[in-house]
Design an enzyme around this catalytic site. Structure first.
Site, PDB file in Angstrom:
ATOM      1  N   HIS A  56     121.751   3.829-121.052  1.00 18.65           N
ATOM      2  CA  HIS A  56     122.409   4.450-122.197  1.00 18.65           C
ATOM      3  C   HIS A  56     122.218   3.530-123.396  1.00 18.65           C
ATOM      4  O   HIS A  56     122.252   2.302-123.261  1.00 18.65           O
ATOM      5  CB  HIS A  56     123.907   4.643-121.959  1.00 18.65           C
ATOM      6  CG  HIS A  56     124.217   5.596-120.854  1.00 18.65           C
ATOM      7  ND1 HIS A  56     123.618   6.825-120.727  1.00 18.65           N
ATOM      8  CD2 HIS A  56     125.091   5.504-119.811  1.00 18.65           C
ATOM      9  CE1 HIS A  56     124.101   7.446-119.667  1.00 18.65           C
ATOM     10  NE2 HIS A  56     124.978   6.671-119.098  1.00 18.65           N
ATOM     11  N   GLY A 137     129.114  13.140-116.940  1.00 21.18           N
ATOM     12  CA  GLY A 137     128.466  14.360-117.399  1.00 21.18           C
ATOM     13  C   GLY A 137     126.968  14.198-117.551  1.00 21.18           C
ATOM     14  O   GLY A 137     126.243  14.124-116.565  1.00 21.18           O
ATOM     15  N   CYS A 155     117.046   6.468-112.126  1.00 18.58           N
ATOM     16  CA  CYS A 155     117.453   7.435-111.093  1.00 18.58           C
ATOM     17  C   CYS A 155     116.605   7.323-109.830  1.00 18.58           C
ATOM     18  O   CYS A 155     116.466   8.298-109.078  1.00 18.58           O
ATOM     19  CB  CYS A 155     117.412   8.856-111.641  1.00 18.58           C
ATOM     20  SG  CYS A 155     118.527   9.089-113.043  1.00 18.58           S
TER      21      CYS A 155
END
Length: 217
Positions: A56, A137, A155
């Site tokens: 992020h 989210g 991921c």
């Protein structure tokens, strides 16, 4: 965020969606592999959400969605599919075709300009559910520094023909305000209005505590 979810479950607070930009950092989900941190150039935070490692940072729109599934529809898979659809519809407004993949989490964009079979991830999804209230989210890449993803295996996907992209990388000129306007519109169409609330609260979320997590697929 955790305190807000508890209050929503108790009926003492209304549903809420936070639209945020984080400083550069990596977050680790409950399935994260420590070996997927290749270069810890930024802090690594245990998030408690489902999923693995992601980045992020500035230029990325993070949406923390806190809604009551027990009141709306107690179906976690349907909620995750709705998050994906939210992203896909938002991208479509900027003439980008986002797609789901059964074997890979998130929303992906085909990259024939890079070669046959190449695809890039443009949005990540990872959630947690506590007492049927959702937490965490999605994260949509608007114009982040994509080199920051190289410090991790995002991921857990490390095949060379799968990368990361953004609206800016795809030559789409859109401000964060432009993206937020579409996110608000499409959220209301998919999820319906939230009583007394709008997507994009400027409240500062509290640090999340641990609770049960649910992978995004």
């Amino acid at each position: 965020m955790d305190a807000r979810a508890t209050a929503i479950a108790a009926g003492s607070a209304q549903e809420l969606v936070w639209l945020l930009e984080h400083p550069p950092l990596y977050t680790a989900g409950t399935s994260a592999n420590a070996g997927d941190v290749l270069d810890a150039r930024f802090p690594v935070h245990e998030s408690g959400r489902g999923g693995q490692l992601t980045y992020h940072g500035p230029g990325q729109r993070v949406a923390y969605v806190m809604i009551d599934l027990k009141r709306r529809n107690p179906d976690v898979r349907r909620f995750v599919a709705s998050l994906e659809e939210w992203i896909i519809r938002t991208l479509a407004s900027f003439d980008i075709v986002g797609e789901r993949r059964e074997d890979r989490i998130g929303v992906w964009v085909r990259r024939p300009d890079k070669g046959d079979g190449y695809e890039d991830k443009i949005a990540a999804i990872g959630i947690r559910v506590k007492q049927w209230v959702t937490l965490h989210g999605m994260a949509l890449n608007v114009a982040p520094d994509l080199s920051h993803f190289s410090g991790i295996v995002p991921c857990g996907v490390n095949e060379t023909h799968y990368g990361v992209t953004s609206l800016a990388d795809l030559k789409v000129r859109a401000s964060m305000a432009d993206v937020d306007a579409v996110l608000r519109r499409e959220f209301d169409r998919l999820f319906g209005p939230m009583a007394g609330q709008t997507v994009g609260s400027t409240e500062k979320p509290p640090r999340a505590a641990r609770s049960a997590s649910v992978p995004s697929r």
